[in-house]
Write a protein that holds these residues in place. Structure first.
Motif, mmCIF file in Angstrom:
data_model
loop_
_atom_site.group_PDB
_atom_site.id
_atom_site.type_symbol
_atom_site.label_atom_id
_atom_site.label_comp_id
_atom_site.label_asym_id
_atom_site.label_seq_id
_atom_site.Cartn_x
_atom_site.Cartn_y
_atom_site.Cartn_z
ATOM 1 N N GLU A 298 23.161 -32.629 28.667
ATOM 2 C CA GLU A 298 24.537 -32.112 28.602
ATOM 3 C C GLU A 298 25.098 -31.935 30.002
ATOM 4 O O GLU A 298 26.246 -32.276 30.285
ATOM 5 C CB GLU A 298 24.567 -30.765 27.858
ATOM 6 N N THR A 299 24.269 -31.391 30.886
ATOM 7 C CA THR A 299 24.705 -31.185 32.269
ATOM 8 C C THR A 299 25.061 -32.511 32.926
ATOM 9 O O THR A 299 26.088 -32.637 33.597
ATOM 10 C CB THR A 299 23.582 -30.497 33.061
ATOM 11 N N GLN B 104 28.347 -34.018 31.137
ATOM 12 C CA GLN B 104 29.624 -33.311 31.210
ATOM 13 C C GLN B 104 29.960 -32.777 32.594
ATOM 14 O O GLN B 104 31.108 -32.465 32.870
ATOM 15 C CB GLN B 104 29.624 -32.159 30.212
ATOM 16 N N VAL B 105 28.976 -32.631 33.443
ATOM 17 C CA VAL B 105 29.263 -32.065 34.764
ATOM 18 C C VAL B 105 28.971 -33.055 35.886
ATOM 19 O O VAL B 105 29.821 -33.342 36.726
ATOM 20 C CB VAL B 105 28.455 -30.769 34.981
ATOM 21 N N SER C 206 25.859 -25.000 35.263
ATOM 22 C CA SER C 206 25.745 -25.541 33.917
ATOM 23 C C SER C 206 24.462 -25.057 33.235
ATOM 24 O O SER C 206 24.491 -24.606 32.095
ATOM 25 C CB SER C 206 25.781 -27.061 33.984
ATOM 26 N N TYR C 207 23.343 -25.107 33.973
ATOM 27 C CA TYR C 207 22.090 -24.611 33.382
ATOM 28 C C TYR C 207 22.209 -23.130 33.061
ATOM 29 O O TYR C 207 21.687 -22.655 32.053
ATOM 30 C CB TYR C 207 20.916 -24.829 34.345
ATOM 31 N N TYR D 104 33.462 -24.864 28.052
ATOM 32 C CA TYR D 104 32.209 -25.606 28.217
ATOM 33 C C TYR D 104 31.059 -24.960 27.441
ATOM 34 O O TYR D 104 30.387 -25.610 26.637
ATOM 35 C CB TYR D 104 31.877 -25.684 29.706
ATOM 36 N N LEU E 2 26.702 -26.833 41.032
ATOM 37 C CA LEU E 2 27.269 -27.248 39.757
ATOM 38 C C LEU E 2 26.179 -27.346 38.699
ATOM 39 O O LEU E 2 26.371 -26.945 37.558
ATOM 40 C CB LEU E 2 27.966 -28.606 39.901
ATOM 41 N N PHE F 174 33.357 -26.208 37.319
ATOM 42 C CA PHE F 174 33.060 -27.625 37.085
ATOM 43 C C PHE F 174 34.286 -28.459 37.419
ATOM 44 O O PHE F 174 35.411 -27.963 37.380
ATOM 45 C CB PHE F 174 32.688 -27.847 35.620
ATOM 46 N N ALA G 295 23.172 -24.963 29.211
ATOM 47 C CA ALA G 295 23.302 -26.383 28.914
ATOM 48 C C ALA G 295 21.959 -27.067 29.133
ATOM 49 O O ALA G 295 21.193 -26.669 30.004
ATOM 50 C CB ALA G 295 24.358 -27.014 29.806
ATOM 51 N N THR G 296 21.691 -28.091 28.324
ATOM 52 C CA THR G 296 20.466 -28.851 28.537
ATOM 53 C C THR G 296 20.704 -29.860 29.662
ATOM 54 O O THR G 296 21.815 -30.019 30.151
ATOM 55 C CB THR G 296 20.069 -29.627 27.271
ATOM 56 N N PRO H 221 31.049 -36.684 35.696
ATOM 57 C CA PRO H 221 32.459 -36.570 36.118
ATOM 58 C C PRO H 221 32.593 -36.280 37.607
ATOM 59 O O PRO H 221 33.481 -36.820 38.264
ATOM 60 C CB PRO H 221 32.984 -35.392 35.283
ATOM 61 N N ALA H 222 31.702 -35.440 38.143
ATOM 62 C CA ALA H 222 31.813 -35.108 39.559
ATOM 63 C C ALA H 222 31.489 -36.312 40.429
ATOM 64 O O ALA H 222 32.042 -36.476 41.513
ATOM 65 C CB ALA H 222 30.884 -33.948 39.900
ATOM 66 N N ILE I 121 29.032 -26.354 24.043
ATOM 67 C CA ILE I 121 27.637 -26.814 23.971
ATOM 68 C C ILE I 121 26.817 -25.950 23.031
ATOM 69 O O ILE I 121 25.802 -26.395 22.525
ATOM 70 C CB ILE I 121 26.962 -26.878 25.372
#
Lengths: 298, 460
Positions: free
Chosen positions: B355-356, B359-360, B346-347, A153, B342, A143, B351-352, B363-364, A157
């Motif tokens: 959240e993805t 937080q991901v 995250s998934y 991370y 990405l 990330f 991550a829901t 920012p990207a 979560i």
């Protein structure tokens, strides 16, 4: 024999996983897998299974990507999935943590049990499932965060740490187990994207371990890495199997032979043969398996 | 004959040059049995460029030099009495001559001297046109012939054509730079004239704005107060309100469109949102003044607040709606450009979706999103029409969004549509305001670029 191989060579590349070409194998007599009644050669069960997949079919729209696959994933074992591109290896492992849910046109049929629980059951939360079945992808995908935050991370979560010390401990032990700690311990605040390719992939493995999964799925984890980084990852996989069940998709038969205890050969959406790695590579039972591992096609 | 016919002739020559160059390269290849370095089309382009460019350059220079040359020639023949006139009056006389030639209305009955000058002007112009025509044709043919003779299999025509393409593109990119410099300088010189009359310190830090100056020396009138602070405060207040509306709404709609909406919804909703950017700002102005303003006033009365019918809030809200597409459309594009890897990563960690995104993905996508927000901010700061119609002209120094305020752009408009002479402080103040606005947005852009670059360095 050579005649048969030639036909297969022509047939295989047409059926990419992404392309929505018909996968329903035209009943070519050369490929001796016809109809839905194909039975996998070898023992697809495991004495001590974490995951039991039974009669799994996957459709991408009209494309029948996986047909009637049954396979067990054993505890503390590495199983490698091999086969030509587009044969359904990745599709299969994406079923095990329901990553196929993120693709709109994908439909999965069949029964997949994780520790005896149906992962498609209503009470199974996909978020919890993915915490228990972690995944490492083909291309390192850290990330856009610091090394520390990348590893933290998952624990964050899922609320795995009650305070900063616990989180520090999880991050440190995950990085240690991924064999990355000594290299990054002074660079925890630097962006994870600044690491080298091999380090990035180990960071992704650390990130997966940090959640404390039971199974780790690896989708060609070394295909973007150089031989030295690959050797690192392979050593790591060997180390990790003490604690996790590992499924690795790979195109390198040497890699499969080096890291895995069991090997499964996929061909055109069917699981052709599965068995102990030694047996598959020294004494394959099915002709397609033999053709593939001896490099006659694929 | 208008001189532009030369251009048509030149175009014809260029086409012929292309055909000739191409044919010669093909012939040369078959005659010598050698393979040409480049494809035949490149030889054609090579000859065509050589034919057109020098002639075109000459044409431009000629057109630039011609008026000055004719003027000196015409004035040289005039009487000494005329030449002793001050510069401005001489200009009027010369204008008369030109008007006479072009058949426009002339001031008064033209004198003999002017008639003579006019006929001289006409003959000079005729000669100049003819000369231009000849010069362009000769240059064009000469360079054509020269380039044509150079065509042979060994000539690296492709590299030369590539090079001229590069020059063309470079010229195009400098247009924007030189225009910016030109605008800046033109504003700067007028602003300097203003600062001769009003001290820069008073302008920058004065808290009162009342640009009323006496029109005649004997008039009893205000000497004017030129403190720009209330105007900038008003601009910031209204832009701030607009950004408070546009950033959250635009960003959230971008996230919905790119992450949640299915393709049908997306293909419908995205163009609809972009329509907002196409509505003329005058129409937004009506909407703000006639609908939103009174609505806010009624609403405020219900709450026991006094809301002026022309309020910063009304103008800011409507302006915010206007700039939503700038934020949403650009953000949507950059969010879509975040790699699927990405998201999968995250998934895959459980991550829901939200959240993805938080937080991901955000920012990207941040550098692109900041870019969109900046574009929107500069639109908001420079926006005029909505504020003229909905926020009023009173230069109140206030932070209360319910009162009427005015902005820099609105004041520039009202200063320039006045009836004062051009060199009065009141008129020149418009340029000083323009300069200050220009510098402000420039600084904003530089800061933002730095921020974006910092993030890029960190995350790429």
């Amino acid at each position: 024999m050579s005649q048969a191989t030639k036909v297969e060579k022509d047939t295989v590349p047409q059926v990419g996983a992404g392309t929505v070409e018909e996968t329903s194998v035209p009943a070519a007599p050369d490929i001796r897998v016809v109809g839905d009644t194909y039975r996998t050669v070898g023992d697809y069960t495991s004495a001590n299974p974490v995951v039991r997949a039974r009669n799994v079919d996957v459709f991408y729209g009209d494309n029948h990507a996986i047909q009637n696959v049954s396979l067990d994933i054993g505890k503390n074992q590495v199983i490698s999935l091999i086969g030509p591109s587009g044969c359904g290896k990745s599709t299969f492992i994406r079923c095990l943590n329901r990553m196929n849910d993120t693709i709109d046109i994908a439909r999965v049929h069949g029964e997949i049990l994780l520790d005896g629980e149906d992962i498609h059951a209503r009470r199974m939360d996909v978020v919890m499932l993915r915490a228990r079945v972690g995944m490492v992808f083909q291309k390192p995908n850290p990330f856009p965060k610091s090394v520390y935050d990348n590893v933290a991370y998952g624990p964050r979560i899922h609320g795995l740490a009650r305070n900063r010390q616990e989180l520090d401990r999880i991050v440190r032990s995950s990085l240690e187990r991924a064999g990355l700690w000594t290299e990054v311990k002074d660079r925890l605040d630097e962006p994870g994207t600044g690491l080298s390719g091999g380090q990035q992939q180990r960071l992704c493995i650390a990130r997966t371990i940090a959640v404390g999964p039971e199974v780790i799925l690896m989708d060609e984890p070394c295909s973007a890495l150089d031989p030295i980084a690959t050797a690192h990852i392979e050593d790591l996989i060997d180390e990790l199997k003490k604690n996790f069940a590992i499924v690795i998709v790979t195109h390198s038969m040497q890699q499969a032979a080096r890291v895995s205890q069991r090997t499964a050969y996929f061909h055109l959406g069917r699981l052709i043969e599965v068995g102990d790695t030694d047996q598959i590579f020294t004494n394959p039972q099915h002709e397609l398996t033999e053709d593939y591992i001896t490099g006659r096609f694929g | 004959m208008p001189s532009s016919t030369v251009l048509v002739a030149l175009l014809g020559m260029t086409v012929v040059a292309y055909v000739l160059g191409r044919r010669r390269s093909v012939r040369a290849a078959s005659n010598t049995g050698l393979t040409c370095h480049s494809l035949p089309g490149y030889y054609g382009s090579y000859v065509a460029i050589w034919c057109a460019l020098p002639a075109l350059l000459l044409y431009c220079l000629w057109q630039l030099a011609e008026p000055g040359f004719i003027r000196t020639q015409v004035l040289a023949t005039m009487s000494a009495a005329t030449l002793e006139l001050p510069e401005a009056e001489l200009g009027l006389v010369y204008n008369d001559i030109r008007n006479l030639v072009e058949g426009n209305i002339v001031s008064g009955e033209p004198s003999d001297e002017i008639l003579a000058a006019a006929s001289r002007y006409m003959s000079l112009q005729r000669i100049s046109n003819l000369g231009l025509m000849l010069a362009v044709l000769i240059i064009g043919l000469t360079t054509l012939g020269w380039a044509f003779r150079r065509v042979e299999p060994g000539l690296r025509a492709r590299n030369k054509v590539e090079r001229s393409m590069e020059l063309l593109l470079m010229a195009a990119s400098t247009v924007a730079i030189f225009t910016t410099i030109g605008i800046f300088l033109s504003v700067l010189f007028e602003a300097l004239r203003f600062f001769q009359q009003v001290s820069p310190l008073e302008f920058l830090f004065g808290l009162s704005w009342s640009p009323q100056t006496a029109i005649r020396p004997d008039q009893v009138g205000s000497s004017g107060a030129f403190g720009a602070v209330p105007l900038f405060a008003g601009t910031l207040l209204i832009s701030g309100i607009a950004m408070l509306v546009a950033v959250p709404v635009g960003l959230m709609s971008a996230i919905y469109l790119s992450e949640y909406a299915n393709p049908q919804v997306r293909s419908f909703a995205k163009p609809m949102l972009e329509v907002l950017a196409g509505i003329p700002t005058v129409v937004y102005g009506y909407f703000a003044a006639l609908t939103v303003g009174p609505l806010l006033r009624q609403f405020g009365e219900g709450l026991g607040l006094s809301v002026s019918s022309e309020s910063a809030l009304g103008a800011g809200l409507v302006m915010g709606i206007m700039i939503i597409p700038f934020v949403s459309s650009l953000s949507d594009d950059v969010i879509n450009a975040v790699p699927q890897d990405l998201r999968d990563g995250s998934y895959g960690l459980g991550a829901t979706q939200s959240e993805t995104i938080r937080q991901v993905i955000l920012p990207a996508a941040l550098p692109g999103i900041v870019g969109g927000i900046l574009l929107a901010a500069s639109r908001a700061i420079g926006e005029t029409m909505i504020v003229v119609m909905a926020a009023g002209l009173a230069a109140n120094l206030t932070a209360n969004p319910l009162e009427a305020v005015t902005t820099v752009t609105v004041q520039i408009v009202t200063l320039l549509i006045g009836d004062q002479e051009f060199d009065s402080a009141k008129t020149l103040a418009a340029f000083a305001l323009g300069l200050l606005l220009f510098v402000t947005t420039l600084i904003l852009n530089i800061i933002a670029l730095r921020v974006v670059r910092r993030y890029r360095e960190q995350y790429e």
